[in-house]
Design an enzyme around this catalytic site. Structure first.
Site, PDB file in Angstrom:
ATOM      1  N   GLN A   4       0.836  -1.203   0.000  1.00  0.00           N
ATOM      2  CA  GLN A   4       0.000   0.000   0.000  1.00  0.00           C
ATOM      3  C   GLN A   4       0.870   1.252   0.000  1.00  0.00           C
ATOM      4  OE1 GLN A   4      -3.619   0.079   2.553  1.00  0.00           O
ATOM      5  NE2 GLN A   4      -2.674   1.856   3.522  1.00  0.00           N
ATOM      6  N   ARG A  23       8.095   4.254  38.779  1.00  0.00           N
ATOM      7  CA  ARG A  23       8.288   4.174  37.328  1.00  0.00           C
ATOM      8  C   ARG A  23       7.870   2.794  36.818  1.00  0.00           C
ATOM      9  NH1 ARG A  23      14.437   5.039  37.432  1.00  0.00           N
ATOM     10  NH2 ARG A  23      14.426   5.313  35.174  1.00  0.00           N
ATOM     11  N   GLY A  29      22.962   0.987  33.568  1.00  0.00           N
ATOM     12  CA  GLY A  29      23.870   0.764  32.447  1.00  0.00           C
ATOM     13  C   GLY A  29      23.628  -0.557  31.731  1.00  0.00           C
ATOM     14  N   GLU A  44      -0.246   0.928  10.564  1.00  0.00           N
ATOM     15  CA  GLU A  44      -1.692   0.768  10.830  1.00  0.00           C
ATOM     16  C   GLU A  44      -2.290   2.046  11.409  1.00  0.00           C
ATOM     17  OE1 GLU A  44      -3.753  -1.672  10.015  1.00  0.00           O
ATOM     18  OE2 GLU A  44      -2.044  -2.574   8.993  1.00  0.00           O
ATOM     19  N   ASP A  62      -0.788   6.230  11.869  1.00  0.00           N
ATOM     20  CA  ASP A  62       0.049   7.058  12.747  1.00  0.00           C
ATOM     21  C   ASP A  62      -0.774   7.438  13.976  1.00  0.00           C
ATOM     22  OD1 ASP A  62       2.372   9.297  12.957  1.00  0.00           O
ATOM     23  OD2 ASP A  62       0.421  10.201  13.403  1.00  0.00           O
TER      24      ASP A  62
HETATM   25  C1  LIG Z   1      27.497   3.710  27.197  1.00  0.00           C
HETATM   26  C2  LIG Z   1      28.085   3.696  28.578  1.00  0.00           C
HETATM   27  C3  LIG Z   1      29.377   4.114  28.768  1.00  0.00           C
HETATM   28  C4  LIG Z   1      29.959   4.062  30.029  1.00  0.00           C
HETATM   29  N1  LIG Z   1      31.276   4.452  30.179  1.00  0.00           N
HETATM   30  C5  LIG Z   1      31.862   4.269  31.391  1.00  0.00           C
HETATM   31  C6  LIG Z   1      33.267   4.551  31.564  1.00  0.00           C
HETATM   32  O1  LIG Z   1      33.953   4.959  30.612  1.00  0.00           O
HETATM   33  N2  LIG Z   1      33.831   4.307  32.779  1.00  0.00           N
HETATM   34  C7  LIG Z   1      33.096   3.844  33.834  1.00  0.00           C
HETATM   35  O2  LIG Z   1      33.659   3.651  34.892  1.00  0.00           O
HETATM   36  N3  LIG Z   1      31.767   3.599  33.705  1.00  0.00           N
HETATM   37  C8  LIG Z   1      31.131   3.787  32.518  1.00  0.00           C
HETATM   38  N4  LIG Z   1      29.792   3.516  32.388  1.00  0.00           N
HETATM   39  C9  LIG Z   1      29.008   3.045  33.546  1.00  0.00           C
HETATM   40  C10 LIG Z   1      28.049   4.091  34.086  1.00  0.00           C
HETATM   41  O3  LIG Z   1      28.750   5.082  34.750  1.00  0.00           O
HETATM   42  C11 LIG Z   1      27.009   3.400  34.992  1.00  0.00           C
HETATM   43  O4  LIG Z   1      26.246   2.542  34.192  1.00  0.00           O
HETATM   44  C12 LIG Z   1      26.142   4.438  35.654  1.00  0.00           C
HETATM   45  O5  LIG Z   1      26.852   5.042  36.672  1.00  0.00           O
HETATM   46  C13 LIG Z   1      24.825   3.849  36.229  1.00  0.00           C
HETATM   47  O6  LIG Z   1      25.103   2.933  37.194  1.00  0.00           O
HETATM   48  P1  LIG Z   1      24.468   1.474  37.188  1.00  0.00           P
HETATM   49  O7  LIG Z   1      24.605   0.927  35.832  1.00  0.00           O
HETATM   50  O8  LIG Z   1      25.055   0.778  38.319  1.00  0.00           O
HETATM   51  O9  LIG Z   1      22.918   1.714  37.457  1.00  0.00           O
HETATM   52  P2  LIG Z   1      22.123   1.225  38.758  1.00  0.00           P
HETATM   53  O10 LIG Z   1      22.547   2.047  39.915  1.00  0.00           O
HETATM   54  O11 LIG Z   1      22.210  -0.239  38.888  1.00  0.00           O
HETATM   55  O12 LIG Z   1      20.661   1.649  38.333  1.00  0.00           O
HETATM   56  C14 LIG Z   1      19.573   0.730  38.205  1.00  0.00           C
HETATM   57  C15 LIG Z   1      18.302   1.406  38.680  1.00  0.00           C
HETATM   58  O13 LIG Z   1      18.382   1.611  40.075  1.00  0.00           O
HETATM   59  C16 LIG Z   1      18.041   2.922  40.420  1.00  0.00           C
HETATM   60  N5  LIG Z   1      18.794   3.324  41.613  1.00  0.00           N
HETATM   61  C17 LIG Z   1      20.082   3.062  41.907  1.00  0.00           C
HETATM   62  N6  LIG Z   1      20.404   3.612  43.095  1.00  0.00           N
HETATM   63  C18 LIG Z   1      19.291   4.223  43.551  1.00  0.00           C
HETATM   64  C19 LIG Z   1      18.969   4.975  44.731  1.00  0.00           C
HETATM   65  N7  LIG Z   1      19.894   5.199  45.671  1.00  0.00           N
HETATM   66  N8  LIG Z   1      17.730   5.465  44.867  1.00  0.00           N
HETATM   67  C20 LIG Z   1      16.812   5.266  43.918  1.00  0.00           C
HETATM   68  N9  LIG Z   1      17.046   4.559  42.796  1.00  0.00           N
HETATM   69  C21 LIG Z   1      18.276   4.050  42.613  1.00  0.00           C
HETATM   70  C22 LIG Z   1      18.405   3.742  39.196  1.00  0.00           C
HETATM   71  O14 LIG Z   1      17.637   4.920  39.133  1.00  0.00           O
HETATM   72  C23 LIG Z   1      18.072   2.781  38.074  1.00  0.00           C
HETATM   73  O15 LIG Z   1      16.723   2.907  37.738  1.00  0.00           O
HETATM   74  C24 LIG Z   1      29.203   3.588  31.131  1.00  0.00           C
HETATM   75  C25 LIG Z   1      27.875   3.192  30.935  1.00  0.00           C
HETATM   76  C26 LIG Z   1      27.306   3.244  29.681  1.00  0.00           C
HETATM   77  C27 LIG Z   1      25.896   2.791  29.506  1.00  0.00           C
HETATM   78  C1  LIG Z   2       8.306  -1.169  10.162  1.00  0.00           C
HETATM   79  C2  LIG Z   2       7.260  -0.731   9.203  1.00  0.00           C
HETATM   80  C3  LIG Z   2       6.544  -1.686   8.494  1.00  0.00           C
HETATM   81  C4  LIG Z   2       5.593  -1.309   7.557  1.00  0.00           C
HETATM   82  N1  LIG Z   2       4.943  -2.277   6.832  1.00  0.00           N
HETATM   83  C5  LIG Z   2       4.108  -1.898   5.827  1.00  0.00           C
HETATM   84  C6  LIG Z   2       3.499  -2.874   4.978  1.00  0.00           C
HETATM   85  O1  LIG Z   2       3.696  -4.079   5.153  1.00  0.00           O
HETATM   86  N2  LIG Z   2       2.715  -2.449   3.954  1.00  0.00           N
HETATM   87  C7  LIG Z   2       2.475  -1.128   3.743  1.00  0.00           C
HETATM   88  O2  LIG Z   2       1.764  -0.792   2.782  1.00  0.00           O
HETATM   89  N3  LIG Z   2       3.030  -0.147   4.529  1.00  0.00           N
HETATM   90  C8  LIG Z   2       3.845  -0.514   5.564  1.00  0.00           C
HETATM   91  N4  LIG Z   2       4.416   0.450   6.380  1.00  0.00           N
HETATM   92  C9  LIG Z   2       4.127   1.865   6.131  1.00  0.00           C
HETATM   93  C10 LIG Z   2       3.245   2.491   7.208  1.00  0.00           C
HETATM   94  O3  LIG Z   2       1.937   2.036   7.048  1.00  0.00           O
HETATM   95  C11 LIG Z   2       3.325   4.032   7.124  1.00  0.00           C
HETATM   96  O4  LIG Z   2       4.629   4.403   7.437  1.00  0.00           O
HETATM   97  C12 LIG Z   2       2.349   4.663   8.071  1.00  0.00           C
HETATM   98  O5  LIG Z   2       1.078   4.564   7.532  1.00  0.00           O
HETATM   99  C13 LIG Z   2       2.643   6.132   8.380  1.00  0.00           C
HETATM  100  O6  LIG Z   2       2.571   6.882   7.228  1.00  0.00           O
HETATM  101  P1  LIG Z   2       3.746   7.855   6.787  1.00  0.00           P
HETATM  102  O7  LIG Z   2       5.008   7.138   6.890  1.00  0.00           O
HETATM  103  O8  LIG Z   2       3.335   8.408   5.490  1.00  0.00           O
HETATM  104  O9  LIG Z   2       3.718   9.025   7.858  1.00  0.00           O
HETATM  105  P2  LIG Z   2       3.364  10.538   7.565  1.00  0.00           P
HETATM  106  O10 LIG Z   2       1.914  10.669   7.323  1.00  0.00           O
HETATM  107  O11 LIG Z   2       4.278  11.114   6.568  1.00  0.00           O
HETATM  108  O12 LIG Z   2       3.673  11.152   9.002  1.00  0.00           O
HETATM  109  C14 LIG Z   2       4.649  12.179   9.229  1.00  0.00           C
HETATM  110  C15 LIG Z   2       4.120  13.109  10.306  1.00  0.00           C
HETATM  111  O13 LIG Z   2       3.014  13.839   9.795  1.00  0.00           O
HETATM  112  C16 LIG Z   2       1.933  13.787  10.698  1.00  0.00           C
HETATM  113  N5  LIG Z   2       0.683  13.840   9.957  1.00  0.00           N
HETATM  114  C17 LIG Z   2       0.375  13.215   8.800  1.00  0.00           C
HETATM  115  N6  LIG Z   2      -0.870  13.518   8.428  1.00  0.00           N
HETATM  116  C18 LIG Z   2      -1.380  14.351   9.380  1.00  0.00           C
HETATM  117  C19 LIG Z   2      -2.633  15.007   9.564  1.00  0.00           C
HETATM  118  N7  LIG Z   2      -3.623  14.870   8.705  1.00  0.00           N
HETATM  119  N8  LIG Z   2      -2.794  15.777  10.661  1.00  0.00           N
HETATM  120  C20 LIG Z   2      -1.817  15.921  11.543  1.00  0.00           C
HETATM  121  N9  LIG Z   2      -0.613  15.333  11.415  1.00  0.00           N
HETATM  122  C21 LIG Z   2      -0.392  14.557  10.334  1.00  0.00           C
HETATM  123  C22 LIG Z   2       2.119  12.493  11.450  1.00  0.00           C
HETATM  124  O14 LIG Z   2       1.506  12.553  12.715  1.00  0.00           O
HETATM  125  C23 LIG Z   2       3.627  12.392  11.549  1.00  0.00           C
HETATM  126  O15 LIG Z   2       4.055  13.084  12.686  1.00  0.00           O
HETATM  127  C24 LIG Z   2       5.339   0.071   7.327  1.00  0.00           C
HETATM  128  C25 LIG Z   2       6.040   1.028   8.068  1.00  0.00           C
HETATM  129  C26 LIG Z   2       6.994   0.651   8.992  1.00  0.00           C
HETATM  130  C27 LIG Z   2       7.741   1.701   9.753  1.00  0.00           C
END
Ligand SMILES: Cc1cc2nc3c(=O)[nH]c(=O)nc-3n(C[C@H](O)[C@H](O)[C@H](O)COP(=O)(O)OP(=O)(O)OC[C@H]3O[C@@H](n4cnc5c(N)ncnc54)[C@H](O)[C@@H]3O)c2cc1C
Ligand SMILES: Cc1cc2nc3c(=O)[nH]c(=O)nc-3n(C[C@H](O)[C@H](O)[C@H](O)COP(=O)(O)OP(=O)(O)OC[C@H]3O[C@@H](n4cnc5c(N)ncnc54)[C@H](O)[C@@H]3O)c2cc1C
Ligand SMILES: [Ca+2]
Lengths: 664, 664
Positions: free
Chosen positions: A137, A333, A401, A424, A426
């Site tokens: 479509q 959350r 992390g 299906e 937007d």
């Molecule tokens: C892409 C990426 C790059 C990174 N690079 C580095 C790097 O270079 N060096 C390095 O050392 N680390 C790195 N990190 C690690 C990063 O610093 C930790 O992932 C980050 O500090 C979050 O800690 P966590 O993963 O232990 O989360 P967690 O603490 O396990 O969090 C899990 C959940 O628990 C909740 N939570 C935790 N404690 C509390 C609390 N006291 N109260 C309420 N809620 C809590 C959090 O909100 C969260 O929802 C990287 C991570 C990523 C994803």
């Molecule tokens: C993973 C995936 C699988 C798919 N599979 C199929 C498939 O099997 N067959 C098929 O035929 N299609 C398929 N599609 C296409 C899909 O149906 C369209 O992407 C979808 O209908 C949204 O249309 P669009 O991309 O034109 O969005 P657009 O209409 O271009 O939307 C862009 C923005 O404009 C806004 N907007 C558009 N019209 C209005 C309005 N009248 N008022 C206010 N805001 C508006 C929207 O809210 C959006 O923010 C697929 C798409 C994806 C991502």
């Protein structure tokens, strides 16, 4: 290490019968048993392993999907699975493939839009998969606006054929799943032109590839549209591009159930009412809502289990640290998402009933409920998919992390899920349709037309415009009648406010456009009311199993109180509740979090997901997270050697300051 | 087709001087010129192409990053770039690499925590990249809770060495960027143990790999932790795992600026105040806020341009359809993000000033502002990264189906950006720190302590607790003083409400835990106030350029009115405004959308992003979207052949019903 259960203590805390809850979640014992059996069948078959999926380059990934999809089909035949079992099997294989579109769109399109003759010709081929079909479509230039499609199907009376053609670049078909590399046929939507006259968009069955060697037929250009969001995820699917250069198909390949072109090229409507196509639409949307509850529950299951395993801070006297699930911020959350998963499950169940109801009415030529059904399914599709997409990402963040690793399963789940907000319909475009329905309903209230079904509450508009909630303490918020009234009042008042503002415009279309952001908010309020009321209706049923109903009451409370808290602006601004009552709602919400806490693990166990289906180390049933995360790391291709590819060319010259000499 | 500009008409509509706005966005003419020159340098060098990034398998992707990172270094040397220019070059190369951690964390850690001697020894090696360093803090079991790290560094007085050891599986270092495959050294955080006594976590410089052949040193296990979210994205980085089996390092490799271990194994504090380390923290967070404005503006630029190109529905008499940017729903989702990008830019600029201020104060041993600075930087890091992550995904959805293609650039931008919500402090954990500061401030108000800086408004608590907004018509919402007062009142009242609820608990820690979700909301209100007030302060400056200030006023209005609308529950429940005033705010917001509409394209042009940096076909400067999308599709590996790999093994047997015979 096998046989450990780090979550055993958590499971012991549960205050309800998990097995009984499993039946409630599944919908019936019958469905539970099928799901259970088929999911284990898939999980135990190494052919369906998916733990390397996020590491495979596109071509290997795609080939592997072809393998799985055909193997799944083979198993379906060998095991003589019923249609229901077969669809569960595809579900638990959990890998988007051409078969989804073949069964989910191509076959239903022929069933819904084909004549009996056409069905007799094409369906047996499709059922046996002697042909593979897609649903073509969307075009490069048009998605939401289906009426704007540009592909043409011009009738040539000389040869009794249609000429399918892509007149512009933007008319290229773009997105259909299964189209790029696999489908032999497609239901192609094109503007029907007879004798120079454009009759709008119609469906045609078009053969795309040679059945002997799979090459595109003459005049047909086919390809994949390229890499999509995420590792693995939807890249297992060949969403395709398709162009026609004056391709001829026989006249009888136009889907002619509703409108027809005669041998002479005359366009006419059949005596089958157009409205019949709505049946398919309700069906598709109902299944999208059901899928939302699956995707959300899956993410919630992962985040809940990991939150019980993960400990951070708060160790006292060298004892273990606090499980992060015990932090109220984590609960505030996570638990609303858990509640939403259940809420969406039950509203999906109800939509399933609605589908049966609509089908029966259509057969009896009763189209009276269609506008309401259309609005309600459009709105629920939009609401549930939006909440689910955001919810999956929130679950990922809840895992800190480690949620960012593909081995957590959450990145792939998010990436594969998000398009549900777009396809299906937007989600915003759909909410605008709901809003139109609301405005129409509001405008007809004076005329004495009694609204029915999910909009029936608007019939009590006078009461709803002036009622005030009489909540006086937190427990009052547990009374369903109190809750329904405030949700109804809020939805009604937001609709009426929009209608009043609209009436100030001389041109109603201009008004609708200008106020559309507010209209969308009114539509959301209406949809939230539907979900809340269906959850409450569910609880009025007899629900067996020790403590099961009690848990569901807690979850329904969390669901609606969370909405009241998050949208308190709506409720207070429309004077449905006052700030004090909003604050009591929040107190009650916090109390419910504490009630659900000991049951959290059991409530996600009730989804009955296998570790295979979950596809997440963080969400493992046994909670044995750390050793498995550690082991999984070593399987990354980068770890094939200690010294990375590129060391000699790039890193060594850098360290040795020989950069200028090095070839870069 | 080159040379077309499909957005030329849009550009003509602009009511302000785009070049002047570019300077405002960049911060100064100097910065603009460097950014402009360096971004074009990168864009025009084919060695920095990135259009295949989302299609490369991990190993190739990673090798390619090594190539780019070392080539970038070579260019930096050849062109004798200044530090500022070099960092811009790395920024515009736009590919996470080991160099980010080397320059961004390893070098600053040594600078901040090393003694003068240590700096003299290690910094020259690092500056010349004769060693490559990473920042190894997080472990499998501990991230947020740094004090819970398990790696040990036990002093052995016999040999004058520390023994670095990983006593448990969960003590494995896990996540450090650049660690897995590249770094030769790391600043490793471990529990310092002398004479059986645990002194808590300290930093150590540890050599990890042999400088001759790059093999891990004896006792050291090193690897990559596996694939992460998204295609390309952060998978160019070797986030690593590291285990120590009793690895010995000389005593002088403990970073000893603040605390020291003597030859005899005595642990002592130096006379350098601990607080000095906060300088680095402010610096890092300030750069994260600046990055947020970059990432968000990039997504907004793509979605804005595409929304002007994309037309859907609303064609009248066969004319062109409506540009989707003209739909109010599209505007109500897009323009607040555009405004947020500008808001974050200016608050980032202010943080930059704050960093200088703090540095000077620290040098003068003035630690008085530290708590406030800590809370404010923690809060702004949290707020801006959360909004940006969600905003990127919203921009993707705003692009409909095509936003889901990697060629839109948005999936990769999202995937590479989201960890900013988690690293450098989980956003919720940070907001809880802000909340602690707010509660402390509130509790000290009676004691006559006058709050300063961003919390100064709490000094006017009596006024703020009883003031009522006197907004009477929509235009009143354009008065900065009116707006500041309601934001201050809302933040103050939410804090005070929390403080009052806290005081009902006998155990304050229990109360804090119980109410933490509400406390987080109060913290968000405080942070939003900071951003709003810094935007308003910016507008009190002299801003040259025709119409520039006017546009910024419109954007600031959208920024705060959007918050008032979205959080109207806070504002109304605390009686800062009444429902009528909330509704007027919404009217004014709608009016501002119309004002920004003709300027939208120019406002994103002002970011001055090259097409290379944007990395998005949908966001192309020339708006030539469809032909380029179409061309890009054919580059996918799946399109290397018409007939996909796997056809003969899987599809043909399926179609030919020979499945059982086929090998699967
Ligand atoms: C892409 C990426 C790059 C990174 N690079 C580095 C790097 O270079 N060096 C390095 O050392 N680390 C790195 N990190 C690690 C990063 O610093 C930790 O992932 C980050 O500090 C979050 O800690 P966590 O993963 O232990 O989360 P967690 O603490 O396990 O969090 C899990 C959940 O628990 C909740 N939570 C935790 N404690 C509390 C609390 N006291 N109260 C309420 N809620 C809590 C959090 O909100 C969260 O929802 C990287 C991570 C990523 C994803
Ligand atoms: C993973 C995936 C699988 C798919 N599979 C199929 C498939 O099997 N067959 C098929 O035929 N299609 C398929 N599609 C296409 C899909 O149906 C369209 O992407 C979808 O209908 C949204 O249309 P669009 O991309 O034109 O969005 P657009 O209409 O271009 O939307 C862009 C923005 O404009 C806004 N907007 C558009 N019209 C209005 C309005 N009248 N008022 C206010 N805001 C508006 C929207 O809210 C959006 O923010 C697929 C798409 C994806 C991502
Ligand atoms: Ca009442």
């Amino acid at each position: 290490m096998e046989g450990v259960d780090y979550l055993a203590d958590e499971r012991k805390k549960a205050q309800f019968d998990v097995d009984a809850m499993k039946i409630v979640w599944a919908g019936s014992r019958h469905t539970f048993e099928i799901s259970d059996r088929i999911s284990k069948l898939v999980a135990s078959d190494p052919a369906f392993r998916k733990d390397d999926r996020t590491m495979l380059p596109r071509k290997e990934l795609f080939k592997n999907t072809l393998r799985k999809a055909t193997y799944a089909w083979q198993r379906i035949i060998e095991l003589r699975l019923s249609e229901e079992e077969a669809s569960k099997l595809r579900f638990y294989v959990d890998e988007p493939a051409f078969t989804d579109l073949h069964w989910g769109m191509f076959v239903p399109a022929i069933k819904g839009q084909g004549t009996d003759e056409q069905q007799q010709k094409w369906l047996p081929l499709a059922y046996k998969m002697q042909i593979i079909g897609c649903y073509a479509q969307t075009e490069l230039g048009h998605g939401s606006n289906v009426q704007g499609l540009e592909t043409t199907a011009t009738f040539d009376p000389k040869t009794d054929e249609f000429i399918i053609h892509s007149p512009t670049l933007t008319s290229s078909k773009w997105w259909p799943g299964g189209l790029g590399k696999v489908s032999t046929h497609g239901v192609v939507y094109a503007r029907l032109i007879t004798d120079g006259k454009d009759h709008g968009v119609h469906g045609f069955i078009v053969q795309l590839r040679n059945l002997e060697d799979h090459t595109p037929l003459p005049g047909i250009t086919l390809g994949d549209i390229g890499t999509k969001f995420g590792n693995g995820a939807y890249n297992t699917m060949d969403n395709g591009v398709l162009r026609f250069d004056n391709v001829r198909i026989p006249r009888d390949q136009m889907l002619m159930r509703v409108s027809q072109v005669t041998r002479e090229g005359k366009y006419k409507q059949s005596n089958v009412p157009r409205q019949l196509v709505y049946g398919t639409m309700v069906y598709v949307r109902q299944s999208i809502v059901a899928d939302a509850s699956c995707a959300l529950s899956r993410a919630v299951c992962i985040a809940t289990r990991y939150s019980a395993v993960r400990r951070q801070f708060g160790s006292q006297n060298g004892g273990p640290e606090t499980q992060v699930i015990d932090y109220k911020t984590q609960q505030s959350r996570l638990f609303p998402l858990l509640a939403s998963a259940y809420a969406f499950r039950f509203v999906g169940e109800w939509l399933n009933w609605l589908y049966t109801d609509v089908t029966q009415r259509l057969q009896a030529n009763d189209f009276s409920t269609l506008p309401e059904v259309h609005a309600c399914t459009a709105g629920l599709k939009s609401l549930t998919t939006s909440v689910t997409a955001d919810g999956i990402e929130e679950c990922r963040k809840l895992c800190g992390g480690h949620g960012y690793l593909c081995s957590s399963g959450l990145p792939e789940l998010f990436a594969v899920y998000v398009p549900a907000c777009t396809y299906e319909g937007d989600n915003i475009v759909l909410l605008l349709q709901v809003a139109r329905f609301l405005m129409k309903t509001a405008s007809q209230l004076g005329a004495g037309k009694q609204p029915v079904g999910t909009i029936a509450y608007m019939g009590r508009i006078e009461h709803l415009m002036q009622c005030r909630s009489d909540v006086q303490n937190a427990e009052d918020w547990l009374k369903p009648s109190v809750v329904l009234e405030v949700f109804e009042a809020r939805a009604a008042r937001m609709s009426v406010a929009c209608a009043q503002n609209l009436s100030k415009f001389t041109n109603p279309e201009e008004g609708f456009a200008e106020l559309s952001a507010d209209l969308v908010e009114a539509a959301v309020a209406h949809c939230q009311l539907i979900v809340v009321s269906k959850f409450i209706e569910k609880l009025q049923q007899d629900i067996p199993g020790k403590g099961v109903k009690k848990q569901l009451e807690v979850l329904s409370g969390i669901y609606y109180l969370f909405i009241i808290h998050k949208y308190q602006g709506d409720f207070i601004a429309t004077s449905c509740i006052n700030p004090k009552q909003a604050s009591l709602a929040n107190d009650q919400l916090r109390a419910l979090y504490s009630q659900v806490r000991p049951n959290a693990i059991a409530l996600v166990d009730a989804f009955n997901y296998t570790d295979h289906y979950l596809g997440s180390i963080l969400g493992r049933y046994d909670g044995n997270v750390y050793p498995k995360l550690y082991d999984a790391a070593w399987k990354d291709p980068l770890n094939e050697s200690d010294i990375p590819d590129g060391y000699h060319e790039y890193i060594r010259p850098l360290l040795k300051q020989q950069l200028r000499a090095a070839r870069l």
